[in-house]
Scaffold this motif. Structure first.
Motif, PDB file in Angstrom:
ATOM      1  N   SER A  54      88.096  39.251   0.066  1.00  0.00           N
ATOM      2  CA  SER A  54      88.025  37.954   0.727  1.00  0.00           C
ATOM      3  C   SER A  54      88.841  36.894  -0.009  1.00  0.00           C
ATOM      4  O   SER A  54      89.276  35.906   0.581  1.00  0.00           O
ATOM      5  N   ARG A  55      89.066  37.113  -1.312  1.00  0.00           N
ATOM      6  CA  ARG A  55      89.867  36.156  -2.083  1.00  0.00           C
ATOM      7  C   ARG A  55      91.317  36.125  -1.604  1.00  0.00           C
ATOM      8  O   ARG A  55      92.018  35.132  -1.813  1.00  0.00           O
ATOM      9  N   LEU A  56      91.784  37.205  -0.985  1.00  0.00           N
ATOM     10  CA  LEU A  56      93.179  37.263  -0.555  1.00  0.00           C
ATOM     11  C   LEU A  56      93.472  36.330   0.612  1.00  0.00           C
ATOM     12  O   LEU A  56      94.640  36.055   0.902  1.00  0.00           O
ATOM     13  N   ASP A  57      92.439  35.866   1.291  1.00  0.00           N
ATOM     14  CA  ASP A  57      92.615  34.886   2.365  1.00  0.00           C
ATOM     15  C   ASP A  57      91.847  33.598   2.097  1.00  0.00           C
ATOM     16  O   ASP A  57      91.699  32.758   2.982  1.00  0.00           O
ATOM     17  N   ASP A  58      91.361  33.443   0.865  1.00  0.00           N
ATOM     18  CA  ASP A  58      90.588  32.264   0.489  1.00  0.00           C
ATOM     19  C   ASP A  58      91.527  31.206  -0.084  1.00  0.00           C
ATOM     20  O   ASP A  58      92.141  31.430  -1.141  1.00  0.00           O
TER      21      ASP A  58
END
Length: 339
Positions: free
Chosen positions: A7-11
């Motif tokens: 989820s960090r990759l689109d956060d």
């Protein structure tokens, strides 16, 4: 915090925290254009120089120069990694110093000038290294960056002016770097971003990276360095002869294992193939063997590919894709840049 969280990759907040890594990658094309433009005035006088007896390159990416020049350079070329210079270097030779840190570049410049060798130096004007190298024998390629690839391309431009290297088009390389930056931009979601997708594929893996051609193998080593730096994990770039035994020793996944109980176990390998379309028949056989061993061991196979354009454009393309993937791997693991 080192757990992978996709989820960090689109956060937006996590991506902003990784800006110190992503921004230099996105600006690589612009850096190269500046470096090439800065070098142009210094290159004008090199065409009048006679052919040297040999070329000795020192510093970061000296081996990249050797990989590019070996097939076509009309004189011997040496990528030198020790202090000083080989004992035979003298007034008939050209010494290329690609910047660098520590005493090594100073020592090589001093030795080259003491022996009357022609010196081509990439360095920031006004620095101690540039001042120390001032001489009628020195051509300074003024650099505004510490990016070793940019400096290497400027040096290849100088070698072309001396009639020792094929033509290098920095604009074409920079354009492809820009294209990779757009393709791998932080604003693109995982499904449309090949670098984020590769980071996802390496989430719980130990990468084994292989390149078939000389330049692809060189890129694989640089990508492995980037993965180690970004993630703190082991990443191995090696020849097929070294990777095949590792794959042969890997057991297929146990479909009935409990993933929660196995969280502390060793990471499974993941094979990354760097393909630039320049490998020979032997490289094709090695790639087929690696893929076969990976299938037998139920090991994931990922690819970094670009098989069009000049060899340096291909090199820069797969290298930048791999470096973006490494950066996203570090971001998804929550690792601060440089940790």
């Amino acid at each position: 915090m080192t757990d992978f969280d996709d989820s960090r990759l689109d956060d937006p907040e996590a991506l902003r925290a990784g800006d110190a890594v992503l921004r230099p990658l996105a600006e690589a094309g612009a850096r190269l254009r500046r470096e090439a433009a800065n070098a142009e005035p210094a290159l004008a006088g090199l065409g009048n120089e006679g052919r040297p007896r040999a070329v000795i390159a020192v510093g970061p990416e000296a081996r990249l120069l050797r990989a590019v020049l070996e097939p076509s350079c009309p004189v011997p070329f040496v990528a030198w990694s020790n202090l000083g210079l080989p004992g035979w270097v003298g007034p008939l030779d050209v010494v290329i110093v690609l910047g660098g840190s520590g005493i090594k570049p100073f020592d090589c410049v001093h030795e080259a000038l003491r022996r009357g060798s022609r010196v081509i130096l990439t360095a920031r004007p006004g620095t101690d290294l540039a001042n120390r190298a001032e001489s009628r024998l020195t051509t300074l390629l003024p650099s505004t960056t510490t990016d070793p690839l940019c400096r290497a391309i400027a040096a290849l431009m100088a070698l072309h002016a001396l009639g020792l290297a094929p033509y290098v088009d920095p604009q074409a390389i920079a354009d492809r770097m820009d294209a990779v930056a757009a393709e791998c931009a932080h604003s693109r979601d995982i499904a449309a971003n090949p670098a984020k997708m590769l980071a996802l594929e390496l989430a719980d893996a130990q990468p084994l990276i292989w390149g078939g051609s000389v330049l692809a193998a060189r890129a694989s080593r640089r990508i492995a360095e980037a993965v180690r730096s970004a993630s703190g994990r082991v990443a191995l770039a090696a020849d097929a002869s070294e990777l095949v035994p590792l794959l042969a020793e890997t057991r297929p996944r146990d479909l009935f294992s409990d993933p929660f109980e196995d969280q502390g176990s060793d990471r499974r390998p993941s094979l990354v193939i760097v393909e630039d379309g320049l490998g020979d028949a032997a490289a094709d056989e090695e790639r087929d063997l690696l893929e076969k061993r990976a299938r037998l061991a139920d090991v994931r196979v990922s690819r970094l590919e670009h098989a069009a354009d000049s060899e340096l454009v291909r090199y820069a393309t797969v290298l930048q894709k791999g470096r973006f993937a490494a950066a996203y791997l570090g971001i998804a693991m929550g690792r601060p840049p440089g940790s």
